[in-house]
Design a protein around this motif. Sequence first.
Motif, PDB file in Angstrom:
ATOM      1  N   VAL A 332       0.852  -1.190   0.000  1.00 36.80           N
ATOM      2  CA  VAL A 332       0.000   0.000   0.000  1.00 36.80           C
ATOM      3  C   VAL A 332       0.887   1.240   0.000  1.00 36.80           C
ATOM      4  CG1 VAL A 332      -1.694   1.351   1.297  1.00 36.80           C
ATOM      5  CG2 VAL A 332      -1.897  -1.146   1.199  1.00 36.80           C
ATOM      6  N   ASP A 333       0.562   2.209  -0.861  1.00 36.46           N
ATOM      7  CA  ASP A 333       1.225   3.511  -0.890  1.00 36.46           C
ATOM      8  C   ASP A 333       0.155   4.584  -0.824  1.00 36.46           C
ATOM      9  OD1 ASP A 333       2.753   5.771  -1.281  1.00 36.46           O
ATOM     10  OD2 ASP A 333       3.675   5.100  -3.145  1.00 36.46           O
ATOM     11  N   LEU A 334       0.200   5.408   0.215  1.00 33.44           N
ATOM     12  CA  LEU A 334      -0.774   6.485   0.378  1.00 33.44           C
ATOM     13  C   LEU A 334      -0.218   7.830  -0.085  1.00 33.44           C
ATOM     14  CD1 LEU A 334      -2.238   5.419   3.836  1.00 33.44           C
ATOM     15  CD2 LEU A 334      -3.066   4.836   1.545  1.00 33.44           C
ATOM     16  N   HIS A 335       0.943   7.829  -0.681  1.00 32.03           N
ATOM     17  CA  HIS A 335       1.513   8.989  -1.377  1.00 32.03           C
ATOM     18  C   HIS A 335       1.625  10.231  -0.496  1.00 32.03           C
ATOM     19  CE1 HIS A 335       1.188   6.795  -5.187  1.00 32.03           C
ATOM     20  NE2 HIS A 335      -0.009   6.408  -4.781  1.00 32.03           N
ATOM     21  N   GLY A 336       1.840  10.022   0.795  1.00 34.27           N
ATOM     22  CA  GLY A 336       1.980  11.168   1.692  1.00 34.27           C
ATOM     23  C   GLY A 336       0.692  11.922   1.937  1.00 34.27           C
ATOM     24  N   THR A 337      -0.459  11.318   1.605  1.00 31.48           N
ATOM     25  CA  THR A 337      -1.750  12.013   1.750  1.00 31.48           C
ATOM     26  C   THR A 337      -2.620  11.389   2.834  1.00 31.48           C
ATOM     27  OG1 THR A 337      -2.956  10.626   0.149  1.00 31.48           O
ATOM     28  CG2 THR A 337      -1.684  12.501  -0.734  1.00 31.48           C
ATOM     29  N   ALA A 338      -2.047  10.547   3.687  1.00 33.07           N
ATOM     30  CA  ALA A 338      -2.846   9.801   4.661  1.00 33.07           C
ATOM     31  C   ALA A 338      -3.414  10.711   5.748  1.00 33.07           C
ATOM     32  CB  ALA A 338      -1.999   8.705   5.298  1.00 33.07           C
ATOM     33  N   LYS A 339      -4.559  10.341   6.245  1.00 38.56           N
ATOM     34  CA  LYS A 339      -5.146  10.979   7.423  1.00 38.56           C
ATOM     35  C   LYS A 339      -4.199  10.796   8.604  1.00 38.56           C
ATOM     36  CE  LYS A 339      -9.231  10.292  10.379  1.00 38.56           C
ATOM     37  NZ  LYS A 339     -10.467   9.464  10.528  1.00 38.56           N
ATOM     38  N   GLU A 340      -4.181  11.751   9.476  1.00 44.57           N
ATOM     39  CA  GLU A 340      -3.294  11.669  10.642  1.00 44.57           C
ATOM     40  C   GLU A 340      -3.538  10.370  11.412  1.00 44.57           C
ATOM     41  OE1 GLU A 340      -2.010  14.297  14.595  1.00 44.57           O
ATOM     42  OE2 GLU A 340      -3.536  15.040  13.191  1.00 44.57           O
ATOM     43  N   GLY A 341      -2.462   9.667  11.692  1.00 40.75           N
ATOM     44  CA  GLY A 341      -2.549   8.420  12.446  1.00 40.75           C
ATOM     45  C   GLY A 341      -2.690   7.182  11.593  1.00 40.75           C
ATOM     46  N   VAL A 342      -2.938   7.335  10.277  1.00 34.98           N
ATOM     47  CA  VAL A 342      -3.087   6.187   9.378  1.00 34.98           C
ATOM     48  C   VAL A 342      -1.747   5.937   8.688  1.00 34.98           C
ATOM     49  CG1 VAL A 342      -4.234   5.297   7.313  1.00 34.98           C
ATOM     50  CG2 VAL A 342      -5.524   6.620   9.001  1.00 34.98           C
ATOM     51  N   THR A 343      -1.279   4.703   8.753  1.00 33.96           N
ATOM     52  CA  THR A 343      -0.011   4.344   8.120  1.00 33.96           C
ATOM     53  C   THR A 343      -0.222   3.252   7.082  1.00 33.96           C
ATOM     54  OG1 THR A 343       0.538   2.588   9.694  1.00 33.96           O
ATOM     55  CG2 THR A 343       1.196   4.848  10.273  1.00 33.96           C
ATOM     56  N   GLU A 344       0.703   3.166   6.127  1.00 29.56           N
ATOM     57  CA  GLU A 344       0.640   2.096   5.129  1.00 29.56           C
ATOM     58  C   GLU A 344       0.699   0.722   5.778  1.00 29.56           C
ATOM     59  OE1 GLU A 344       2.509   4.866   4.514  1.00 29.56           O
ATOM     60  OE2 GLU A 344       2.136   5.505   2.437  1.00 29.56           O
ATOM     61  N   ASP A 345       1.554   0.579   6.794  1.00 25.75           N
ATOM     62  CA  ASP A 345       1.680  -0.722   7.468  1.00 25.75           C
ATOM     63  C   ASP A 345       0.349  -1.158   8.061  1.00 25.75           C
ATOM     64  OD1 ASP A 345       4.337  -0.814   6.860  1.00 25.75           O
ATOM     65  OD2 ASP A 345       5.050  -0.249   8.853  1.00 25.75           O
ATOM     66  N   ALA A 346      -0.365  -0.221   8.667  1.00 26.12           N
ATOM     67  CA  ALA A 346      -1.650  -0.561   9.289  1.00 26.12           C
ATOM     68  C   ALA A 346      -2.681  -0.953   8.243  1.00 26.12           C
ATOM     69  CB  ALA A 346      -2.147   0.621  10.108  1.00 26.12           C
ATOM     70  N   VAL A 347      -2.696  -0.248   7.108  1.00 26.89           N
ATOM     71  CA  VAL A 347      -3.644  -0.588   6.039  1.00 26.89           C
ATOM     72  C   VAL A 347      -3.316  -1.969   5.472  1.00 26.89           C
ATOM     73  CG1 VAL A 347      -4.568   0.084   3.800  1.00 26.89           C
ATOM     74  CG2 VAL A 347      -4.030   1.841   5.495  1.00 26.89           C
ATOM     75  N   GLU A 348      -2.035  -2.237   5.242  1.00 33.09           N
ATOM     76  CA  GLU A 348      -1.627  -3.553   4.736  1.00 33.09           C
ATOM     77  C   GLU A 348      -2.060  -4.667   5.672  1.00 33.09           C
ATOM     78  OE1 GLU A 348       2.389  -1.921   2.420  1.00 33.09           O
ATOM     79  OE2 GLU A 348       2.557  -3.052   4.290  1.00 33.09           O
ATOM     80  N   ALA A 349      -1.947  -4.429   6.975  1.00 37.66           N
ATOM     81  CA  ALA A 349      -2.335  -5.450   7.951  1.00 37.66           C
ATOM     82  C   ALA A 349      -3.842  -5.641   7.999  1.00 37.66           C
ATOM     83  CB  ALA A 349      -1.815  -5.062   9.336  1.00 37.66           C
ATOM     84  N   ALA A 350      -4.600  -4.568   7.736  1.00 34.55           N
ATOM     85  CA  ALA A 350      -6.066  -4.648   7.848  1.00 34.55           C
ATOM     86  C   ALA A 350      -6.711  -5.316   6.647  1.00 34.55           C
ATOM     87  CB  ALA A 350      -6.637  -3.246   8.034  1.00 34.55           C
ATOM     88  N   ILE A 351      -6.145  -5.143   5.469  1.00 35.08           N
ATOM     89  CA  ILE A 351      -6.816  -5.592   4.244  1.00 35.08           C
ATOM     90  C   ILE A 351      -7.172  -7.079   4.265  1.00 35.08           C
ATOM     91  CG2 ILE A 351      -6.375  -6.034   1.787  1.00 35.08           C
ATOM     92  CD1 ILE A 351      -5.166  -3.234   1.622  1.00 35.08           C
ATOM     93  N   PRO A 352      -6.253  -8.000   4.610  1.00 39.62           N
ATOM     94  CA  PRO A 352      -6.627  -9.421   4.551  1.00 39.62           C
ATOM     95  C   PRO A 352      -7.738  -9.814   5.518  1.00 39.62           C
ATOM     96  CG  PRO A 352      -4.240  -9.145   4.547  1.00 39.62           C
ATOM     97  CD  PRO A 352      -4.824  -7.819   4.897  1.00 39.62           C
ATOM     98  N   SER A 353      -7.958  -9.007   6.564  1.00 36.49           N
ATOM     99  CA  SER A 353      -9.050  -9.318   7.491  1.00 36.49           C
ATOM    100  C   SER A 353     -10.402  -8.858   6.969  1.00 36.49           C
ATOM    101  CB  SER A 353      -8.773  -8.661   8.853  1.00 36.49           C
ATOM    102  OG  SER A 353      -8.881  -7.237   8.756  1.00 36.49           O
ATOM    103  N   LEU A 354     -10.383  -8.031   5.928  1.00 37.82           N
ATOM    104  CA  LEU A 354     -11.628  -7.482   5.389  1.00 37.82           C
ATOM    105  C   LEU A 354     -12.126  -8.224   4.162  1.00 37.82           C
ATOM    106  CD1 LEU A 354     -10.791  -3.682   5.677  1.00 37.82           C
ATOM    107  CD2 LEU A 354     -12.127  -5.078   7.261  1.00 37.82           C
ATOM    108  N   ILE A 355     -11.220  -8.862   3.433  1.00 42.29           N
ATOM    109  CA  ILE A 355     -11.609  -9.552   2.207  1.00 42.29           C
ATOM    110  C   ILE A 355     -10.642 -10.701   1.942  1.00 42.29           C
ATOM    111  CG2 ILE A 355     -10.324  -7.880   0.794  1.00 42.29           C
ATOM    112  CD1 ILE A 355     -12.430  -8.347  -1.403  1.00 42.29           C
ATOM    113  N   ASN A 356     -11.192 -11.827   1.542  1.00 38.58           N
ATOM    114  CA  ASN A 356     -10.401 -13.000   1.164  1.00 38.58           C
ATOM    115  C   ASN A 356      -9.791 -12.740  -0.209  1.00 38.58           C
ATOM    116  OD1 ASN A 356      -9.434 -15.474   0.345  1.00 38.58           O
ATOM    117  ND2 ASN A 356     -11.296 -16.622   0.821  1.00 38.58           N
TER     118      ASN A 356
END
Length: 407
Positions: A332-356
Amino acid sequence: MRSSFLFTSESVSEGHPDKVSDQISDAVVDLFLSKDPEARVACETLTTTNRVVLAGEIRCKGVFENDAWADGALAEIEAVVRKTVKEIGYEQDGFHWETFSFENHLHGQSAHIAQGVDASGNKDEGAGDQGIMFGYASDETPDLMPATLDFSHKILAQMAADRKSGKVSFLEPDAKSQVTLRYENEKPVEATALVVSTQHAPGYFFHNGEGDEAKYGELRDYVMGVFHSVLPDGFITDKTEIHVNPTGRFEIGGPDGDAGLTGRKIIVDTYGGASPHGGGAFSGKDPTKVDRSAAYVTRYLAKNIVAAGLARRCTIQLSYAIGVAHPLSVYVDLHGTAKEGVTEDAVEAAIPSLINLTPRGIREHLGLNKPIYRKSAAYGHFGRAAEGDFFPWEKTDLVDKLNAALS
Protein backbone atom coordinates in the motif's frame (compact mmCIF):
# COMPACT_ATOMS: atom_id res chain seq x y z
CA MET A 1 5.57 14.73 -4.07
CA ARG A 2 5.07 17.47 -6.65
CA SER A 3 2.10 19.75 -6.05
CA SER A 4 2.15 21.74 -9.31
CA PHE A 5 2.63 20.11 -12.71
CA LEU A 6 1.11 19.21 -16.08
CA PHE A 7 -0.24 15.71 -16.64
CA THR A 8 -1.78 14.02 -19.70
CA SER A 9 -3.94 10.96 -20.32
CA GLU A 10 -5.54 9.59 -23.47
CA SER A 11 -8.54 7.45 -24.34
CA VAL A 12 -9.74 5.64 -27.44
CA SER A 13 -13.30 5.07 -28.61
CA GLU A 14 -15.20 1.81 -28.86
CA GLY A 15 -14.52 1.93 -32.60
CA HIS A 16 -10.74 1.98 -32.23
CA PRO A 17 -9.44 -1.31 -33.73
CA ASP A 18 -7.85 -2.48 -30.46
CA LYS A 19 -11.06 -1.67 -28.58
CA VAL A 20 -13.13 -3.53 -31.17
CA SER A 21 -10.93 -6.55 -30.41
CA ASP A 22 -11.32 -6.07 -26.65
CA GLN A 23 -15.10 -5.88 -26.91
CA ILE A 24 -15.29 -8.98 -29.09
CA SER A 25 -13.09 -10.92 -26.66
CA ASP A 26 -15.22 -9.84 -23.70
CA ALA A 27 -18.45 -10.62 -25.56
CA VAL A 28 -17.11 -14.16 -25.96
CA VAL A 29 -16.26 -14.28 -22.24
CA ASP A 30 -19.81 -13.16 -21.44
CA LEU A 31 -21.28 -15.81 -23.72
CA PHE A 32 -19.39 -18.62 -22.01
CA LEU A 33 -20.07 -17.32 -18.48
CA SER A 34 -23.78 -17.13 -19.32
CA LYS A 35 -23.61 -20.87 -20.07
CA ASP A 36 -21.28 -21.88 -17.23
CA PRO A 37 -20.32 -19.48 -14.37
CA GLU A 38 -17.15 -21.55 -13.84
CA ALA A 39 -16.07 -21.36 -17.49
CA ARG A 40 -12.39 -20.87 -18.21
CA VAL A 41 -11.77 -18.46 -21.07
CA ALA A 42 -8.70 -16.89 -22.65
CA CYS A 43 -9.88 -15.34 -25.91
CA GLU A 44 -7.67 -13.20 -28.14
CA THR A 45 -9.09 -11.31 -31.11
CA LEU A 46 -7.45 -9.95 -34.25
CA THR A 47 -9.36 -7.43 -36.36
CA THR A 48 -8.22 -6.14 -39.74
CA THR A 49 -9.74 -5.23 -43.09
CA ASN A 50 -13.02 -7.17 -43.28
CA ARG A 51 -11.67 -9.97 -41.08
CA VAL A 52 -12.04 -11.11 -37.46
CA VAL A 53 -9.98 -13.97 -36.05
CA LEU A 54 -10.41 -15.57 -32.62
CA ALA A 55 -7.78 -17.69 -30.89
CA GLY A 56 -7.33 -19.02 -27.37
CA GLU A 57 -8.33 -21.65 -24.85
CA ILE A 58 -11.63 -22.45 -23.19
CA ARG A 59 -13.36 -24.91 -20.90
CA CYS A 60 -17.12 -24.52 -20.68
CA LYS A 61 -19.81 -27.03 -19.73
CA GLY A 62 -22.33 -27.54 -22.47
CA VAL A 63 -20.27 -25.61 -25.02
CA PHE A 64 -16.83 -27.22 -25.32
CA GLU A 65 -16.27 -30.57 -23.60
CA ASN A 66 -14.13 -33.58 -24.40
CA ASP A 67 -12.41 -31.62 -27.18
CA ALA A 68 -15.67 -31.09 -29.06
CA TRP A 69 -18.05 -28.20 -29.69
CA ALA A 70 -21.70 -28.60 -28.75
CA ASP A 71 -24.23 -28.39 -31.55
CA GLY A 72 -24.80 -24.79 -32.55
CA ALA A 73 -21.95 -23.41 -30.42
CA LEU A 74 -19.82 -22.23 -33.32
CA ALA A 75 -22.74 -20.42 -34.94
CA GLU A 76 -23.64 -18.81 -31.61
CA ILE A 77 -20.10 -17.51 -31.12
CA GLU A 78 -20.05 -16.03 -34.61
CA ALA A 79 -23.45 -14.41 -34.04
CA VAL A 80 -22.19 -12.77 -30.84
CA VAL A 81 -19.11 -11.45 -32.61
CA ARG A 82 -21.13 -9.97 -35.48
CA LYS A 83 -23.65 -8.46 -33.06
CA THR A 84 -20.82 -6.76 -31.13
CA VAL A 85 -19.39 -5.17 -34.29
CA LYS A 86 -22.88 -4.09 -35.39
CA GLU A 87 -23.54 -2.39 -32.05
CA ILE A 88 -20.25 -0.50 -32.31
CA GLY A 89 -21.50 0.81 -35.64
CA TYR A 90 -19.30 -0.63 -38.38
CA GLU A 91 -21.07 -0.78 -41.73
CA GLN A 92 -18.20 0.34 -43.95
CA ASP A 93 -16.79 -1.14 -47.14
CA GLY A 94 -13.55 -2.05 -45.36
CA PHE A 95 -15.19 -3.42 -42.19
CA HIS A 96 -18.85 -4.42 -42.07
CA TRP A 97 -20.50 -6.48 -39.35
CA GLU A 98 -22.45 -8.53 -41.86
CA THR A 99 -19.76 -9.31 -44.43
CA PHE A 100 -16.40 -9.63 -42.65
CA SER A 101 -14.60 -12.97 -42.90
CA PHE A 102 -14.68 -14.82 -39.56
CA GLU A 103 -12.30 -17.46 -38.20
CA ASN A 104 -12.64 -19.24 -34.85
CA HIS A 105 -9.50 -20.94 -33.53
CA LEU A 106 -10.60 -21.32 -29.90
CA HIS A 107 -9.74 -24.74 -28.46
CA GLY A 108 -9.67 -26.63 -25.18
CA GLN A 109 -7.71 -25.42 -22.15
CA SER A 110 -4.44 -27.20 -21.39
CA ALA A 111 -4.89 -30.00 -18.84
CA HIS A 112 -1.54 -29.00 -17.34
CA ILE A 113 -2.87 -25.54 -16.49
CA ALA A 114 -6.12 -26.97 -15.13
CA GLN A 115 -4.39 -29.38 -12.74
CA GLY A 116 -2.46 -26.54 -11.11
CA VAL A 117 -5.28 -24.03 -10.95
CA ASP A 118 -8.44 -26.00 -10.13
CA ALA A 119 -9.47 -26.78 -6.56
CA SER A 120 -9.11 -30.44 -5.62
CA GLY A 121 -9.18 -32.34 -2.33
CA ASN A 122 -7.70 -30.08 0.33
CA LYS A 123 -6.19 -27.75 -2.30
CA ASP A 124 -7.87 -24.40 -2.78
CA GLU A 125 -8.28 -22.98 -6.29
CA GLY A 126 -5.03 -21.33 -7.32
CA ALA A 127 -4.31 -18.20 -9.30
CA GLY A 128 -4.68 -18.67 -13.05
CA ASP A 129 -1.26 -17.13 -13.65
CA GLN A 130 1.60 -15.42 -11.88
CA GLY A 131 1.85 -11.64 -11.94
CA ILE A 132 1.52 -8.29 -10.22
CA MET A 133 -1.63 -6.17 -10.20
CA PHE A 134 -2.18 -2.54 -9.19
CA GLY A 135 -5.21 -0.56 -8.09
CA TYR A 136 -5.47 3.20 -7.65
CA ALA A 137 -7.83 5.91 -6.48
CA SER A 138 -7.59 9.68 -6.18
CA ASP A 139 -10.01 12.25 -4.79
CA GLU A 140 -9.66 14.58 -7.79
CA THR A 141 -13.00 13.46 -9.36
CA PRO A 142 -16.31 12.25 -7.86
CA ASP A 143 -15.58 8.72 -9.11
CA LEU A 144 -12.13 8.90 -7.48
CA MET A 145 -10.25 8.66 -10.76
CA PRO A 146 -7.48 10.73 -12.37
CA ALA A 147 -9.20 13.72 -13.94
CA THR A 148 -7.16 13.57 -17.15
CA LEU A 149 -8.38 10.05 -17.91
CA ASP A 150 -11.90 10.65 -16.65
CA PHE A 151 -12.37 13.59 -19.04
CA SER A 152 -10.71 11.74 -21.93
CA HIS A 153 -13.17 8.84 -21.57
CA LYS A 154 -16.20 11.09 -21.21
CA ILE A 155 -15.36 13.11 -24.32
CA LEU A 156 -15.38 9.98 -26.48
CA ALA A 157 -18.36 8.39 -24.74
CA GLN A 158 -20.38 11.55 -25.45
CA MET A 159 -19.32 11.54 -29.10
CA ALA A 160 -20.32 7.86 -29.44
CA ALA A 161 -23.72 8.52 -27.85
CA ASP A 162 -24.33 11.43 -30.22
CA ARG A 163 -23.27 9.33 -33.22
CA LYS A 164 -25.56 6.45 -32.30
CA SER A 165 -28.53 8.66 -31.46
CA GLY A 166 -28.28 10.43 -34.82
CA LYS A 167 -27.62 13.80 -33.20
CA VAL A 168 -24.65 14.19 -35.55
CA SER A 169 -24.30 12.54 -38.94
CA PHE A 170 -20.62 13.08 -39.72
CA LEU A 171 -18.96 10.95 -37.01
CA GLU A 172 -17.67 7.43 -37.64
CA PRO A 173 -16.74 4.92 -34.89
CA ASP A 174 -12.95 5.31 -34.64
CA ALA A 175 -11.63 8.12 -32.43
CA LYS A 176 -9.00 9.15 -29.91
CA SER A 177 -8.88 11.85 -27.26
CA GLN A 178 -6.14 13.35 -25.09
CA VAL A 179 -6.40 15.75 -22.16
CA THR A 180 -3.58 17.72 -20.51
CA LEU A 181 -4.38 19.44 -17.22
CA ARG A 182 -2.45 21.83 -15.04
CA TYR A 183 -2.40 20.88 -11.36
CA GLU A 184 -1.95 23.30 -8.50
CA ASN A 185 -1.66 21.97 -4.95
CA GLU A 186 -2.30 18.49 -6.41
CA LYS A 187 -5.69 19.54 -7.81
CA PRO A 188 -6.56 20.00 -11.51
CA VAL A 189 -7.36 23.62 -12.26
CA GLU A 190 -6.99 24.19 -16.01
CA ALA A 191 -6.84 22.39 -19.36
CA THR A 192 -3.67 23.35 -21.19
CA ALA A 193 -4.23 21.06 -24.20
CA LEU A 194 -7.16 19.07 -25.64
CA VAL A 195 -6.91 16.71 -28.61
CA VAL A 196 -9.52 14.73 -30.55
CA SER A 197 -8.89 12.77 -33.72
CA THR A 198 -12.10 11.29 -35.05
CA GLN A 199 -13.00 9.29 -38.10
CA HIS A 200 -15.53 11.24 -40.16
CA ALA A 201 -17.80 11.11 -43.14
CA PRO A 202 -16.31 12.07 -46.53
CA GLY A 203 -15.39 15.72 -46.84
CA TYR A 204 -15.28 16.79 -43.19
CA PHE A 205 -11.65 17.85 -43.13
CA PHE A 206 -9.54 20.88 -43.86
CA HIS A 207 -5.76 20.82 -43.73
CA ASN A 208 -3.06 22.93 -45.36
CA GLY A 209 -5.67 24.63 -47.52
CA GLU A 210 -7.19 21.36 -48.77
CA GLY A 211 -10.68 20.10 -48.02
CA ASP A 212 -14.02 21.67 -47.12
CA GLU A 213 -13.46 24.41 -44.56
CA ALA A 214 -17.17 24.78 -43.77
CA LYS A 215 -17.70 21.08 -43.12
CA TYR A 216 -14.55 20.89 -41.03
CA GLY A 217 -15.76 23.92 -39.10
CA GLU A 218 -19.00 22.08 -38.31
CA LEU A 219 -17.05 19.09 -36.98
CA ARG A 220 -14.67 21.27 -34.97
CA ASP A 221 -17.51 23.32 -33.47
CA TYR A 222 -19.24 20.12 -32.44
CA VAL A 223 -16.09 18.74 -30.75
CA MET A 224 -15.55 22.07 -28.97
CA GLY A 225 -19.08 21.79 -27.63
CA VAL A 226 -18.28 18.33 -26.26
CA PHE A 227 -15.13 19.68 -24.60
CA HIS A 228 -17.15 22.38 -22.86
CA SER A 229 -19.88 19.95 -21.78
CA VAL A 230 -17.39 17.50 -20.22
CA LEU A 231 -14.79 19.74 -18.57
CA PRO A 232 -15.68 21.90 -15.56
CA ASP A 233 -16.50 25.56 -16.12
CA GLY A 234 -13.37 27.66 -16.41
CA PHE A 235 -11.03 24.80 -17.34
CA ILE A 236 -10.96 25.76 -21.02
CA THR A 237 -9.38 29.18 -21.48
CA ASP A 238 -7.94 31.31 -24.28
CA LYS A 239 -4.61 29.66 -23.51
CA THR A 240 -5.88 26.09 -24.03
CA GLU A 241 -4.23 24.49 -27.04
CA ILE A 242 -6.92 22.75 -29.12
CA HIS A 243 -6.29 20.12 -31.82
CA VAL A 244 -9.19 18.56 -33.74
CA ASN A 245 -8.05 16.09 -36.41
CA PRO A 246 -4.62 17.73 -36.63
CA THR A 247 -3.40 15.44 -39.44
CA GLY A 248 -6.33 16.31 -41.72
CA ARG A 249 -8.45 13.68 -43.48
CA PHE A 250 -9.51 10.67 -41.33
CA GLU A 251 -12.04 8.79 -43.45
CA ILE A 252 -10.43 5.33 -43.41
CA GLY A 253 -10.37 4.09 -39.83
CA GLY A 254 -11.10 1.22 -37.50
CA PRO A 255 -9.81 -2.24 -38.42
CA ASP A 256 -9.69 -1.21 -42.08
CA GLY A 257 -7.18 1.52 -41.27
CA ASP A 258 -5.12 -0.31 -38.67
CA ALA A 259 -5.20 -3.88 -37.35
CA GLY A 260 -6.52 -4.35 -33.82
CA LEU A 261 -5.53 -6.82 -31.10
CA THR A 262 -6.94 -7.65 -27.68
CA GLY A 263 -5.06 -6.17 -24.74
CA ARG A 264 -3.10 -3.33 -26.35
CA LYS A 265 -4.77 -0.46 -24.48
CA ILE A 266 -4.00 -1.37 -20.88
CA ILE A 267 -3.21 2.19 -19.75
CA VAL A 268 -6.43 3.48 -21.31
CA ASP A 269 -8.24 0.64 -19.51
CA THR A 270 -6.84 1.54 -16.08
CA TYR A 271 -5.55 4.90 -14.79
CA GLY A 272 -4.17 6.79 -17.76
CA GLY A 273 -0.59 6.56 -16.54
CA ALA A 274 -1.29 7.98 -13.07
CA SER A 275 -0.59 4.60 -11.48
CA PRO A 276 1.80 1.72 -12.17
CA HIS A 277 0.46 -1.18 -14.21
CA GLY A 278 1.35 -4.83 -13.74
CA GLY A 279 1.38 -5.48 -17.48
CA GLY A 280 -1.54 -7.90 -17.83
CA ALA A 281 -4.58 -7.05 -19.93
CA PHE A 282 -8.16 -7.68 -18.78
CA SER A 283 -10.31 -8.36 -21.81
CA GLY A 284 -10.84 -11.89 -23.03
CA LYS A 285 -10.11 -13.43 -19.63
CA ASP A 286 -12.53 -15.08 -17.24
CA PRO A 287 -12.35 -13.85 -13.61
CA THR A 288 -10.25 -16.78 -12.35
CA LYS A 289 -7.37 -15.01 -14.09
CA VAL A 290 -5.86 -12.66 -11.49
CA ASP A 291 -4.77 -10.29 -14.26
CA ARG A 292 -8.43 -9.35 -14.23
CA SER A 293 -9.93 -10.17 -10.82
CA ALA A 294 -6.99 -9.01 -8.69
CA ALA A 295 -6.75 -5.75 -10.66
CA TYR A 296 -10.43 -5.22 -9.93
CA VAL A 297 -10.08 -5.94 -6.21
CA THR A 298 -7.09 -3.61 -5.85
CA ARG A 299 -9.16 -0.82 -7.41
CA TYR A 300 -12.02 -1.73 -5.05
CA LEU A 301 -9.75 -1.54 -2.01
CA ALA A 302 -7.99 1.66 -3.09
CA LYS A 303 -11.31 3.36 -3.85
CA ASN A 304 -12.76 2.39 -0.48
CA ILE A 305 -9.67 3.70 1.32
CA VAL A 306 -10.00 7.10 -0.37
CA ALA A 307 -13.80 7.12 0.02
CA ALA A 308 -13.32 6.45 3.75
CA GLY A 309 -11.20 9.58 4.04
CA LEU A 310 -8.13 7.61 5.08
CA ALA A 311 -6.05 9.16 2.28
CA ARG A 312 -6.51 11.43 -0.73
CA ARG A 313 -4.58 9.05 -3.01
CA CYS A 314 -3.91 5.34 -2.75
CA THR A 315 -2.03 2.72 -4.76
CA ILE A 316 -2.27 -0.99 -3.91
CA GLN A 317 -0.23 -3.86 -5.36
CA LEU A 318 -0.91 -7.60 -5.09
CA SER A 319 1.28 -10.40 -6.42
CA TYR A 320 0.42 -14.04 -7.19
CA ALA A 321 2.02 -17.29 -8.31
CA ILE A 322 0.22 -19.65 -10.69
CA GLY A 323 -1.60 -22.39 -8.83
CA VAL A 324 -1.15 -20.68 -5.44
CA ALA A 325 -4.30 -19.34 -3.81
CA HIS A 326 -3.14 -16.53 -1.53
CA PRO A 327 -1.23 -13.46 -2.70
CA LEU A 328 2.50 -13.44 -2.12
CA SER A 329 2.51 -9.78 -1.12
CA VAL A 330 0.24 -6.85 -0.30
CA TYR A 331 1.67 -3.33 -0.77
CA VAL A 332 0.00 0.00 0.00
CA ASP A 333 1.22 3.51 -0.89
CA LEU A 334 -0.77 6.49 0.38
CA HIS A 335 1.51 8.99 -1.38
CA GLY A 336 1.98 11.17 1.69
CA THR A 337 -1.75 12.01 1.75
CA ALA A 338 -2.85 9.80 4.66
CA LYS A 339 -5.15 10.98 7.42
CA GLU A 340 -3.29 11.67 10.64
CA GLY A 341 -2.55 8.42 12.45
CA VAL A 342 -3.09 6.19 9.38
CA THR A 343 -0.01 4.34 8.12
CA GLU A 344 0.64 2.10 5.13
CA ASP A 345 1.68 -0.72 7.47
CA ALA A 346 -1.65 -0.56 9.29
CA VAL A 347 -3.64 -0.59 6.04
CA GLU A 348 -1.63 -3.55 4.74
CA ALA A 349 -2.34 -5.45 7.95
CA ALA A 350 -6.07 -4.65 7.85
CA ILE A 351 -6.82 -5.59 4.24
CA PRO A 352 -6.63 -9.42 4.55
CA SER A 353 -9.05 -9.32 7.49
CA LEU A 354 -11.63 -7.48 5.39
CA ILE A 355 -11.61 -9.55 2.21
CA ASN A 356 -10.40 -13.00 1.16
CA LEU A 357 -7.80 -12.28 -1.50
CA THR A 358 -7.74 -15.75 -3.05
CA PRO A 359 -9.06 -15.90 -6.62
CA ARG A 360 -12.28 -17.56 -5.45
CA GLY A 361 -12.62 -15.18 -2.51
CA ILE A 362 -12.33 -12.17 -4.81
CA ARG A 363 -14.84 -13.56 -7.29
CA GLU A 364 -17.37 -14.36 -4.61
CA HIS A 365 -16.99 -11.05 -2.78
CA LEU A 366 -17.40 -8.97 -5.95
CA GLY A 367 -19.75 -11.33 -7.80
CA LEU A 368 -17.50 -11.68 -10.83
CA ASN A 369 -18.78 -14.99 -12.25
CA LYS A 370 -21.38 -13.19 -14.34
CA PRO A 371 -21.56 -12.04 -17.97
CA ILE A 372 -20.70 -8.41 -17.18
CA TYR A 373 -17.50 -7.82 -19.11
CA ARG A 374 -18.25 -6.62 -22.63
CA LYS A 375 -19.50 -3.31 -21.25
CA SER A 376 -16.19 -2.80 -19.42
CA ALA A 377 -14.14 -3.10 -22.60
CA ALA A 378 -14.57 0.52 -23.78
CA TYR A 379 -14.21 3.82 -21.93
CA GLY A 380 -12.32 2.30 -19.00
CA HIS A 381 -12.81 -0.49 -16.50
CA PHE A 382 -12.79 1.92 -13.55
CA GLY A 383 -14.56 5.07 -12.42
CA ARG A 384 -18.01 4.06 -13.63
CA ALA A 385 -19.99 3.62 -10.43
CA ALA A 386 -23.09 5.16 -11.98
CA GLU A 387 -23.42 2.16 -14.29
CA GLY A 388 -24.52 -0.10 -11.46
CA ASP A 389 -24.05 -3.83 -11.10
CA PHE A 390 -21.91 -4.08 -14.22
CA PHE A 391 -19.00 -2.66 -12.18
CA PRO A 392 -19.19 -4.18 -8.66
CA TRP A 393 -15.56 -3.24 -7.98
CA GLU A 394 -16.68 0.41 -7.92
CA LYS A 395 -18.81 -0.05 -4.79
CA THR A 396 -17.74 1.68 -1.58
CA ASP A 397 -19.27 -0.79 0.86
CA LEU A 398 -16.02 -1.32 2.82
CA VAL A 399 -15.84 2.24 4.13
CA ASP A 400 -17.27 1.53 7.58
CA LYS A 401 -15.19 -1.61 8.05
CA LEU A 402 -12.00 0.17 7.04
CA ASN A 403 -12.66 3.04 9.43
CA ALA A 404 -13.37 0.58 12.24
CA ALA A 405 -10.25 -1.46 11.53
CA LEU A 406 -8.00 1.61 11.42
CA SER A 407 -9.54 3.71 14.20
